[in-house]
Design a protein around this motif. Structure first.
Motif, PDB file in Angstrom:
ATOM      1  N   UNK A 232       0.827  -1.208   0.000  1.00 18.60           N
ATOM      2  CA  UNK A 232       0.000   0.000   0.000  1.00 18.60           C
ATOM      3  C   UNK A 232       0.859   1.254   0.000  1.00 18.60           C
ATOM      4  N   UNK A 233       0.387   2.279  -0.701  1.00 15.79           N
ATOM      5  CA  UNK A 233       1.071   3.575  -0.694  1.00 15.79           C
ATOM      6  C   UNK A 233       0.178   4.619  -1.327  1.00 15.79           C
TER       7      UNK A 233
ATOM      8  N   UNK B 209       2.874  16.538 -12.769  1.00 14.96           N
ATOM      9  CA  UNK B 209       2.626  16.154 -11.389  1.00 14.96           C
ATOM     10  C   UNK B 209       1.554  15.074 -11.361  1.00 14.96           C
ATOM     11  N   UNK B 210       1.844  13.988 -10.656  1.00 15.17           N
ATOM     12  CA  UNK B 210       0.922  12.876 -10.554  1.00 15.17           C
ATOM     13  C   UNK B 210       0.547  12.639  -9.090  1.00 15.17           C
ATOM     14  N   UNK B 211      -0.701  12.271  -8.867  1.00 24.42           N
ATOM     15  CA  UNK B 211      -1.127  11.767  -7.572  1.00 24.42           C
ATOM     16  C   UNK B 211      -1.352  10.267  -7.741  1.00 24.42           C
ATOM     17  N   UNK B 212      -0.730   9.459  -6.891  1.00 21.45           N
ATOM     18  CA  UNK B 212      -0.799   8.016  -7.059  1.00 21.45           C
ATOM     19  C   UNK B 212      -1.266   7.345  -5.774  1.00 21.45           C
ATOM     20  N   UNK B 213      -1.866   6.179  -5.931  1.00 23.11           N
ATOM     21  CA  UNK B 213      -2.286   5.375  -4.784  1.00 23.11           C
ATOM     22  C   UNK B 213      -2.335   3.922  -5.213  1.00 23.11           C
ATOM     23  N   UNK B 214      -2.009   3.019  -4.274  1.00 23.34           N
ATOM     24  CA  UNK B 214      -2.051   1.589  -4.564  1.00 23.34           C
ATOM     25  C   UNK B 214      -2.435   0.826  -3.307  1.00 23.34           C
ATOM     26  N   UNK B 215      -3.245  -0.201  -3.507  1.00 18.94           N
ATOM     27  CA  UNK B 215      -3.627  -1.104  -2.428  1.00 18.94           C
ATOM     28  C   UNK B 215      -3.548  -2.522  -2.985  1.00 18.94           C
TER      29      UNK B 215
ATOM     30  N   UNK C  55      -4.477  -5.330  -7.143  1.00 14.72           N
ATOM     31  CA  UNK C  55      -5.792  -5.192  -7.758  1.00 14.72           C
ATOM     32  C   UNK C  55      -6.365  -3.783  -7.692  1.00 14.72           C
ATOM     33  N   UNK C  56      -5.694  -2.864  -7.002  1.00 16.09           N
ATOM     34  CA  UNK C  56      -6.232  -1.517  -6.869  1.00 16.09           C
ATOM     35  C   UNK C  56      -5.127  -0.485  -7.022  1.00 16.09           C
ATOM     36  N   UNK C  57      -5.223   0.325  -8.074  1.00 14.26           N
ATOM     37  CA  UNK C  57      -4.290   1.428  -8.284  1.00 14.26           C
ATOM     38  C   UNK C  57      -5.033   2.629  -8.852  1.00 14.26           C
TER      39      UNK C  57
ATOM     40  N   UNK D  12       2.981   5.149   3.282  1.00 12.08           N
ATOM     41  CA  UNK D  12       2.810   3.720   3.063  1.00 12.08           C
ATOM     42  C   UNK D  12       1.604   3.141   3.796  1.00 12.08           C
ATOM     43  N   UNK D  13       0.727   4.024   4.287  1.00  7.67           N
ATOM     44  CA  UNK D  13      -0.511   3.568   4.900  1.00  7.67           C
ATOM     45  C   UNK D  13      -1.506   3.100   3.842  1.00  7.67           C
ATOM     46  N   UNK D  14      -2.572   2.442   4.279  1.00  5.26           N
ATOM     47  CA  UNK D  14      -3.594   1.927   3.372  1.00  5.26           C
ATOM     48  C   UNK D  14      -4.522   3.053   2.932  1.00  5.26           C
ATOM     49  N   UNK D  15      -4.645   3.315   1.612  1.00  2.00           N
ATOM     50  CA  UNK D  15      -5.566   4.352   1.140  1.00  2.00           C
ATOM     51  C   UNK D  15      -7.010   3.947   1.437  1.00  2.00           C
ATOM     52  N   UNK D  16      -7.889   4.922   1.541  1.00  2.00           N
ATOM     53  CA  UNK D  16      -9.299   4.628   1.784  1.00  2.00           C
ATOM     54  C   UNK D  16      -9.899   3.901   0.585  1.00  2.00           C
ATOM     55  N   UNK D  17     -10.906   3.070   0.835  1.00  2.00           N
ATOM     56  CA  UNK D  17     -11.537   2.291  -0.229  1.00  2.00           C
ATOM     57  C   UNK D  17     -12.120   3.188  -1.307  1.00  2.00           C
ATOM     58  N   UNK D  18     -12.603   4.387  -0.902  1.00  2.00           N
ATOM     59  CA  UNK D  18     -13.200   5.299  -1.864  1.00  2.00           C
ATOM     60  C   UNK D  18     -12.225   5.822  -2.901  1.00  2.00           C
ATOM     61  N   UNK D  19     -10.921   5.717  -2.634  1.00  2.00           N
ATOM     62  CA  UNK D  19      -9.904   6.182  -3.576  1.00  2.00           C
ATOM     63  C   UNK D  19     -10.024   5.450  -4.909  1.00  2.00           C
ATOM     64  N   UNK D  20     -10.473   4.183  -4.868  1.00  7.85           N
ATOM     65  CA  UNK D  20     -10.492   3.345  -6.064  1.00  7.85           C
ATOM     66  C   UNK D  20     -11.913   3.148  -6.611  1.00  7.85           C
ATOM     67  N   UNK D  21     -12.825   3.990  -6.170  1.00  5.13           N
ATOM     68  CA  UNK D  21     -14.186   3.951  -6.694  1.00  5.13           C
ATOM     69  C   UNK D  21     -14.402   5.119  -7.642  1.00  5.13           C
TER      70      UNK D  21
END
Length: 406
Positions: free
Chosen positions: A50-51, A111-117, A120-122, A259-268
């Motif tokens: 996660x990040x 500039x990019x904003x990125x998230x991964x869990x 299966x989720x980016x 490196x914390x877990x992003x919220x579930x809504x990030x990938x909706x």
């Protein structure tokens, strides 16, 4: 060039943009000594799933100045139609199509904003002054949205079996940093010098600097520096400098990272009211076919997955790899009866003159063609429509073309 440059960048730095690395702060932290082998092992063993954070990516391949502002719609590098021209229903005409949008990363600073869990989720968002483009992967669903045109793109991939996630992603979509780093390490053979070159402060975190250098050969790559988080082993910054010197051709790095877990809504994602949605109905079938051609562990799946592209063959190994692309008839100027050719397949004189101004003619056993050069990537486009491209010098391209002509 529409085919050559994106494929070349993918081949040379397949793990580069996928690494989603970072911008270094000042300072050289005092860290315990570590060998190159130990640092490579640390990267490969990293289990961070996660990040989230902000990334700055700067690309300077030495493209002609009028191509410096590469964008999806009107760019010769674009894979999709872009703009409002999109009337096709399979993704090719949408301004939100990843093939049209992600090519803008080939030039300039972004500039990019990125998230991964996990795998299966980016989510990746390209942030501009007056607009934002977002690409969201969640299980077998891929959504993309371009705020400037208010257009969305939707693709449904094959269901995940827990082993092969790459088939669900459009080409160029970032996976986890660990997976990209491991892929890069596999590409390094005996023709590579690897060492630890000090430490750095990256996005507020202590990091070791891994230095990767090709041993001679025909490669145009001078050196690659990867800043590796001393605690997690996650690559935080990636810098590629051409053999010709000067500033970096590719520089990617976190300015902020968590490196914390992003919220579930990030990938909706739900398309905004009034947005034009393009459904890519062919995506699932294409993914199944790609999986059938190159199963996990298959040799054909090597070379950073480039062999999965139709009409493409990778020649050579390591840094001296050259991609051979047999472009569809008419896709390249002069290779057939395309929109830029006159009746009978002859090149429009204006188009031919423009192409000739950016390249020079060469001949060999393959026949004749035109070589286009940048600081990092070189391409040979033969008169019969075959493209040879890679991070190698002109002689290597001609040698590859001659060998393929036998």
């Amino acid at each position: 060039m529409r085919y050559a440059v994106p494929v070349a960048v993918a081949g040379v730095a397949a793990a580069t943009i996928s690494l989603v690395p970072a911008l270094a702060d000042s300072g050289n932290p005092n860290l315990p000594k570590i060998t190159a082998e130990q640092l490579l092992t640390k990267i490969a063993a990293s289990d961070t799933q996660t990040l989230s954070g902000s990334v700055k990516i700067t690309t300077d391949l030495g493209l002609p100045s009028f191509l410096g502002g590469v964008t999806g719609g009107g760019s010769p590098f674009a894979g999709g139609g872009g703009g409002d021209s999109g009337k096709g229903q399979k993704g090719g005409g949408s301004a939100a199509d990843p093939k049209a949008q992600l090519t803008q990363l080939l030039a300039g600073s972004h500039t990019l904003h990125v998230a991964a869990d996990g795998p299966d989720k980016q989510r990746v968002s390209i942030v501009e002054k007056a607009a934002e483009y977002s690409l969201i992967h969640n299980a077998d669903q891929v959504w993309a949205y371009d705020s400037q045109s208010n257009q969305a793109y939707h693709s449904t991939g094959p269901k995940s079996d827990g082993t092969d996630h790459a088939k669900q992603l459009p080409k160029g979509f970032p996976a986890t940093p660990q997976a990209a780093a491991q892929q890069a390490l596999k590409a390094m053979g005996t023709s590579t010098n690897v060492s630890v070159d000090g430490t750095a402060k990256v996005a507020g975190r202590d990091a070791y600097q891994l230095l990767v250098q090709p041993k001679g050969g025909d490669s145009t790559v001078g050196a690659i520096r990867v800043a590796v988080d001393s605690s997690t082993g996650v690559p935080l910054k990636f810098t590629l400098t051409p053999k010709s010197g000067g500033k970096a051709a590719i520089d990617i790095g976190f300015t902020k990272v968590d490196f914390g877990k992003p919220s579930a809504g990030t990938f909706e994602f739900t398309p905004p009211k009034g947005a034009k949605v393009t459904e890519d109905t062919a995506a699932g079938k294409a993914g199944d076919k790609a999986g059938a051609k190159a199963a996990p562990g298959d040799k054909a799946a090597g070379h950073d997955g480039l062999n999965s592209l139709e009409g493409l063959n990778v020649l050579g190994t390591d840094w001296n790899s050259v991609a051979e692309i047999k472009a569809p008839k008419g896709a390249l100027p002069g290779s057939g009866s395309g929109s830029q050719s006159e009746p009978g397949g002859r090149m429009n004189k204006n188009v031919q003159g423009l192409i000739d101004s950016f390249g020079h003619k060469v001949t060999g056993k393959f026949g004749s063609g035109t070589v286009f050069s940048t600081r990092l990537v070189n391409a040979l486009v033969t008169d019969n429509g075959t493209v040879y491209v890679g991070a190698v010098n002109q002689d290597a391209l001609i040698k590859a073309a001659n060998a393929a002509a036998k």
